[in-house]
Design an enzyme around this catalytic site. Sequence first.
Site, PDB file in Angstrom:
ATOM      1  N   ASP A   7       0.862  -1.186   0.000  1.00  0.00           N
ATOM      2  CA  ASP A   7       0.000   0.000   0.000  1.00  0.00           C
ATOM      3  C   ASP A   7       0.896   1.234   0.000  1.00  0.00           C
ATOM      4  OD1 ASP A   7      -2.338   1.558   0.069  1.00  0.00           O
ATOM      5  OD2 ASP A   7      -2.174   1.787   2.240  1.00  0.00           O
ATOM      6  N   SER A   8       0.321   2.365  -0.423  1.00  0.00           N
ATOM      7  CA  SER A   8       1.072   3.616  -0.384  1.00  0.00           C
ATOM      8  C   SER A   8       1.389   3.996   1.062  1.00  0.00           C
ATOM      9  CB  SER A   8       0.239   4.726  -1.040  1.00  0.00           C
ATOM     10  OG  SER A   8      -1.021   4.808  -0.408  1.00  0.00           O
ATOM     11  N   TYR A  39      -0.395   8.713  -2.594  1.00  0.00           N
ATOM     12  CA  TYR A  39      -0.239   8.534  -4.040  1.00  0.00           C
ATOM     13  C   TYR A  39      -1.429   9.165  -4.787  1.00  0.00           C
ATOM     14  CZ  TYR A  39       3.346   4.758  -3.562  1.00  0.00           C
ATOM     15  OH  TYR A  39       4.469   4.006  -3.310  1.00  0.00           O
ATOM     16  N   GLY A  40      -2.497   9.394  -4.026  1.00  0.00           N
ATOM     17  CA  GLY A  40      -3.810   9.694  -4.609  1.00  0.00           C
ATOM     18  C   GLY A  40      -3.909  10.894  -5.526  1.00  0.00           C
ATOM     19  N   CYS A  70      -3.405  -1.106  -2.436  1.00  0.00           N
ATOM     20  CA  CYS A  70      -3.661   0.309  -2.734  1.00  0.00           C
ATOM     21  C   CYS A  70      -4.530   0.409  -3.990  1.00  0.00           C
ATOM     22  CB  CYS A  70      -2.313   0.993  -2.960  1.00  0.00           C
ATOM     23  SG  CYS A  70      -2.432   2.732  -3.343  1.00  0.00           S
ATOM     24  N   ASN A  71      -5.688   1.030  -3.833  1.00  0.00           N
ATOM     25  CA  ASN A  71      -6.578   1.198  -4.992  1.00  0.00           C
ATOM     26  C   ASN A  71      -5.939   2.078  -6.051  1.00  0.00           C
ATOM     27  OD1 ASN A  71      -9.788   0.531  -4.992  1.00  0.00           O
ATOM     28  ND2 ASN A  71      -8.911   0.410  -2.949  1.00  0.00           N
ATOM     29  N   GLU A 154      -6.220   9.516   8.448  1.00  0.00           N
ATOM     30  CA  GLU A 154      -4.809   9.389   8.863  1.00  0.00           C
ATOM     31  C   GLU A 154      -4.522  10.195  10.117  1.00  0.00           C
ATOM     32  OE1 GLU A 154      -1.626   9.246   6.195  1.00  0.00           O
ATOM     33  OE2 GLU A 154      -2.482   7.255   5.851  1.00  0.00           O
ATOM     34  N   CYS A 182     -10.820   2.807  -1.892  1.00  0.00           N
ATOM     35  CA  CYS A 182      -9.584   3.308  -1.291  1.00  0.00           C
ATOM     36  C   CYS A 182      -9.344   2.519  -0.007  1.00  0.00           C
ATOM     37  CB  CYS A 182      -9.731   4.800  -0.980  1.00  0.00           C
ATOM     38  SG  CYS A 182      -8.344   5.501  -0.088  1.00  0.00           S
ATOM     39  N   THR A 183      -8.096   2.136   0.219  1.00  0.00           N
ATOM     40  CA  THR A 183      -7.770   1.336   1.409  1.00  0.00           C
ATOM     41  C   THR A 183      -8.356   1.926   2.690  1.00  0.00           C
ATOM     42  OG1 THR A 183      -5.717   2.602   1.493  1.00  0.00           O
ATOM     43  CG2 THR A 183      -5.589   0.369   0.601  1.00  0.00           C
ATOM     44  N   HIS A 184      -8.161   3.230   2.838  1.00  0.00           N
ATOM     45  CA  HIS A 184      -8.537   3.884   4.095  1.00  0.00           C
ATOM     46  C   HIS A 184     -10.035   3.842   4.383  1.00  0.00           C
ATOM     47  CE1 HIS A 184      -4.557   5.415   3.533  1.00  0.00           C
ATOM     48  NE2 HIS A 184      -4.595   6.112   4.637  1.00  0.00           N
TER      49      HIS A 184
END
Length: 261
Positions: A7-8, A39-40, A70-71, A154, A182-184
């Site tokens: 993942d980023s 990275y988004g 990571c999407n 975050e 998205c991961t988050h």
Amino acid sequence: MKIGVFDSGLGGLAVARAIMARLPEYEYVYLGDTKRVPYGGRSQEAIHEFTSEALDFLFAADCHLVVLACNTASAEALRKTQQEYLPDRYPDRRVLGVVIPCVEAAVATGAHRIGVLGTRSTVESGAYPREIIRRCPEAEVVQVAAPMLVPLIENDAVRHLDPFLQEYLDALGYVEALVLGCTHYSLIASQVRRRFAGPVLVSDEVVPEKLADYLLRHPEHESKLGRTGSRRYCLTDLTSGYAEMAARLMGDEIDLERVQL
Ligand code: DGL
């Protein structure tokens, strides 16, 4: 050999944790590029370059198979990785993304108006609409970039989420199913579900079963994997804040290693 999860940053730990819970016997290396997250909002070239460096690291660390949790990396870099990087450099290894599993899960709901929330890069890549329409040509896909969600998550500031989340959901308009791309966003799935009554597809809920199924269908890869249950967690930058967030995401303290790509 091992399974790599990339993942980023730290959000992918939610996906890694879910995969490890479903397939605990395998050996894992997690890599989060915390030095260069997010990275988004980056270009496709930069995301492909960073992803290739991450793969170099994970393959050198004895991974046979890597999941791009990571999407943004899955949406922007997976195709080129599979078409160019792997055949040139590691033809016998495999890289899997999270976009296709989430797309398949969204299409399987039977919904025809499908919403996608993601980072700017994921939305601009067009990967979700392309893959959804390929499987369900009559589907309509509405995407909204939700750049404020990652920083709030975050920074442990989810209590301030409501107005932003509502604005993004309003911007989607009427949809029958929603992909949290998205991961988050798996960390705010319950808040989303309180506001959206239809099916919500989140990678940490979808990917573990798809990976289990992939390993079942590909004994030639599964047989390469070790079964000691070892775990390694690598980050490209390490702070006390990252250690706290990692413990929160994994539900336990974990040993974090600082590595260089
Ligand atoms: N991991 C990214 C994703 O899943 C979100 C964070 C970032 O922008 O790097 O899209």
